[in-house]
Design a protein around this motif. Structure first.
Motif, PDB file in Angstrom:
ATOM      1  N   LYS A 394      26.995  47.752  -6.063  1.00  0.00           N
ATOM      2  CA  LYS A 394      25.894  48.654  -6.459  1.00  0.00           C
ATOM      3  C   LYS A 394      24.937  48.756  -5.260  1.00  0.00           C
ATOM      4  O   LYS A 394      25.049  47.989  -4.302  1.00  0.00           O
ATOM      5  CB  LYS A 394      25.152  48.075  -7.661  1.00  0.00           C
ATOM      6  N   GLU A 395      23.949  49.648  -5.368  1.00  0.00           N
ATOM      7  CA  GLU A 395      23.093  49.957  -4.221  1.00  0.00           C
ATOM      8  C   GLU A 395      22.519  48.716  -3.517  1.00  0.00           C
ATOM      9  O   GLU A 395      22.673  48.547  -2.304  1.00  0.00           O
ATOM     10  CB  GLU A 395      21.976  50.874  -4.686  1.00  0.00           C
ATOM     11  N   LYS A 396      21.867  47.812  -4.315  1.00  0.00           N
ATOM     12  CA  LYS A 396      21.224  46.644  -3.702  1.00  0.00           C
ATOM     13  C   LYS A 396      22.260  45.666  -3.163  1.00  0.00           C
ATOM     14  O   LYS A 396      22.090  45.057  -2.100  1.00  0.00           O
ATOM     15  CB  LYS A 396      20.319  45.947  -4.715  1.00  0.00           C
ATOM     16  N   GLU A 397      23.338  45.505  -3.908  1.00  0.00           N
ATOM     17  CA  GLU A 397      24.404  44.584  -3.488  1.00  0.00           C
ATOM     18  C   GLU A 397      25.027  45.060  -2.171  1.00  0.00           C
ATOM     19  O   GLU A 397      25.388  44.258  -1.316  1.00  0.00           O
ATOM     20  CB  GLU A 397      25.510  44.521  -4.552  1.00  0.00           C
ATOM     21  N   VAL A 399      23.799  46.502   0.416  1.00  0.00           N
ATOM     22  CA  VAL A 399      23.072  46.145   1.640  1.00  0.00           C
ATOM     23  C   VAL A 399      23.451  44.724   2.070  1.00  0.00           C
ATOM     24  O   VAL A 399      23.784  44.475   3.239  1.00  0.00           O
ATOM     25  CB  VAL A 399      21.539  46.241   1.401  1.00  0.00           C
ATOM     26  N   THR A 431      23.267  35.618  -7.646  1.00  0.00           N
ATOM     27  CA  THR A 431      22.171  36.345  -8.277  1.00  0.00           C
ATOM     28  C   THR A 431      22.028  35.917  -9.734  1.00  0.00           C
ATOM     29  O   THR A 431      20.944  35.692 -10.245  1.00  0.00           O
ATOM     30  CB  THR A 431      22.456  37.885  -8.255  1.00  0.00           C
TER      31      THR A 431
END
Ligand code: MEV
Length: 434
Positions: A394-397, A399, A431
Motif C-alpha cells: 500500500k502507499e505507506k508500505e 516507501v 507494524t
C-alpha cells in the motif's frame, strides 16, 4: 534549427524526469509538442470510442492500453525532438533520454536515406526457359511500368512517386529447376506503401501472363527492402577512451556472433518499436525488414556498428525502416495523430530517420551500461517500483519497501519479487506487533 530554438528546447527539457505528470504535460504544451486538446485527452485517461476499434480489426472486445512516455534530449540533424514511446518495458525511455543527453553533450546525430523505392514480388513458380522469360519482361518493362503508373498509381505519380523499376530474378526451386520472380520497385512517398505495391503487383499479373505465357503464382510486397535504407550516424568526441574502446569491442561482438547480434538488435528495436507503436505504424513489418537485412550477408549480424580511432567514437545504423505518416491507423488513431504532432515530422522519410537515430542511441545506451555497471543496476533501480506494486504494497508500505529493496540491491546487486513479498510481510508484522 536555429541556436535560439535549440536553447529553448534544452531549457524546456531540463529536469524533465523529475517533474510530475501535470508538470510534464505543461512542459510539452509550452514546447508546442502537445496541443491543449491532447493534454485534455491524456488527462481524461485516453478513453476511445469502441466503434473506432471496429474499424481496425475484427471480433473487437475492447482496447489494450500501454504506457506512453516521452524521451527527451534528442537533437537529430540539428533539430530537437520530443520522442513519443509506447512501451511496457522499464528503463527504455530513461535510457534513451539519458544517452541522448550524453550524445548531445559530446557530439551530434546525422541521418540520411539510401534509395526511396520499396519492393513488390510477383512469383512464377516454374519457368522452364528463364532466359526467354527475362528477355520478354525486360523488353516490355517500360510499357508495364507505364500501365501500372497510369491505371493504379496515378495518385502517387502526381505526388512524385509511383513505379520506378522492374527487375527479374532467377530463384532456384531446390529441385534443379528455377522460379522467376519479378520485383516491382515503387516509391510510396509518405505512405508505408504496402497496399499500393500489392495492388500494382496484382494489376501486373495479367499482362505478365499474357506476354510470357507463364502462370503467376502469387503477388506480395517484400519486407526485405534493401532498396530503401535508413541510416543514422552518431559522432562523439572527448569521451573516456576506456569506455569508447569497450563500446567498440561490444560492437565487434555483435558483428561477429549471431547470438550476441540478436540481443544487440533487440536493444536497437527497444528504441524503434515504441515510436512505431505510438505513431500507428506496422512494427512487425519493420522488425521483419531489419532482421532479414541483418541476415542478408549469410550470417545474422548487428544492424549497428561502433568504431573508435582513439579520438572519435562513431556509430552507424543502416537498415530498411519503412514507415508511413498517412493512411490507416496513423490517420485514424488519436494517439498516433498526437504522437506525429509531438514529433513534428514532415514526411515518412523524416519519421524513419528519427526512428533510426533513436534506435542507434538506445543501442549506445545499452552498450555503455553493459560494459560498465552491467544491465542489472540501472534496470533494477527503475524496476523496484514495479516490484513494490507486484508485492501488493500500500502507499505507506511502498516507501519503506522501496528503501529496503534499494539497500539490498546496493549490497547484493540483485532483488526479486519473492524478496519484495518477504520484506513486505516483515514490515506488516512489525507494524502489527508495534
Ligand atoms: C534489454 O531489453 C536490451 C539489451 O539486452 C540490449 C543489449 O544487450 O544490447 C540490454
Amino acid at each position: 534549427m536555429d541556436k535560439q530554438r535549440l536553447k529553448q528546447a534544452e531549457q524546456l527539457f531540463s529536469g524533465f524526469s523529475k517533474l510530475n505528470l501535470e508538470q510534464r504535460l505543461q512542459r510539452l504544451l509550452e514546447l508546442g509538442a502537445l496541443l491543449p486538446e491532447d493534454v485534455h485527452f491524456l488527462k481524461s485517461g485516453c478513453s476511445m470510442d469502441i466503434s473506432l476499434a471496429e474499424k481496425f480489426i475484427e471480433n473487437v472486445i475492447g482496447y489494450f492500453q500501454m504506457p506512453i512516455g516521452v524521451a527527451t534530449n534528442f537533437v537529430i540533424d540539428g533539430k530537437p525532438y520530443a520522442i513519443p514511446m509506447a512501451v511496457e518495458e522499464t528503463s527504455i525511455v530513461a535510457a534513451a533520454s539519458k544517452t541522448a543527453r550524453w550524445v548531445r553533450e559530446h557530439g551530434s546525430i546525422r541521418t540520411y536515406s539510401e534509395g526511396s523505392s520499396i519492393i513488390g514480388q510477383i512469383q512464377l513458380a516454374n519457368v522452364k526457359d528463364y532466359h526467354k522469360f527475362s528477355e520478354v519482361i525486360s523488353a516490355h518493362s517500360d510499357s508495364l511500368m507505364d500501365q501500372a503508373n497510369k491505371k493504379v498509381a496515378a495518385g502517387l505519380v502526381a505526388r512524385g512517386g509511383g513505379v520506378t523499376g522492374l527487375q527479374v530474378r532467377k530463384v532456384p526451386r531446390g529441385d534443379g529447376d528455377n522460379m522467376a520472380v519479378v520485383h516491382v520497385l515503387l516509391d510510396p512517398c509518405d505512405a508505408m506503401g504496402a497496399n499500393i505495391v500489392n495492388q500494382v503487383c496484382e494489376f501486373l499479373k495479367e499482362p505478365i501472363e499474357e506476354l510470357t505465357g507463364q502462370k503467376v503464382t502469387m503477388c506480395i510486397l517484400s519486407n526485405l527492402v534493401d532498396t530503401k535504407l535508413t541510416c543514422a550516424e552518431v559522432v562523439m568526441n572527448n569521451i573516456n577512451p576506456d569506455l569508447a574502446l569497450k563500446i567498440k569491442e561490444a560492437s565487434l561482438f555483435s558483428l561477429q556472433d549471431p547470438y550476441r547480434a540478436a540481443t544487440n538488435n533487440k536493444g536497437v528495436l527497444n528504441g524503434i518499436d515504441p515510436i512505431l507503436i505510438s505513431t500507428g505504424n506496422d512494427w512487425r513489418a519493420v522488425e521483419a525488414g531489419i532482421h532479414s537485412f541483418a541476415a542478408s550477408e549469410g550470417q545474422y549480424k548487428s544492424v549497428t556498428e561502433w568504431t573508435y580511432d582513439g579520438e572519435t567514437l562513431k556509430g552507424l545504423f543502416r537498415a530498411p525502416l519503412v514507415v508511413g505518416v498517412v493512411g490507416g491507423v496513423t490517420k485514424l488513431h488519436p494517439m498516433a495523430q498526437m504522437s506525429l504532432q509531438m514529433l513534428g515530422v514532415k514526411s515518412a522519410e523524416e519519421l524513419s530517420r528519427v526512428c533510426a537515430a533513436v534506435g542507434l542511441v538506445q543501442n549506445l545506451g545499452a552498450l555503455r551500461a553493459l560494459t560498465t555497471e552491467g544491465i542489472i543496476e540501472g534496470h533494477m533501480k527503475l524496476h523496484i517500483k514495479n516490484l513494490t506494486l507486484g508485492a501488493g504494497a500500500k502507499e505507506k508500505e511502498a516507501v519503506i519497501l522501496q528503501e529496503k529493496l534499494e539497500e539490498i540491491l546496493k549490497k547484493t546487486k540483485r532483488i526479486s519479487l519473492a524478496q519484495a513479498k518477504e520484506i513486505l510481510e516483515e514490515i506488516r508484522r512489525r507494524t502489527f506487533s508495534g
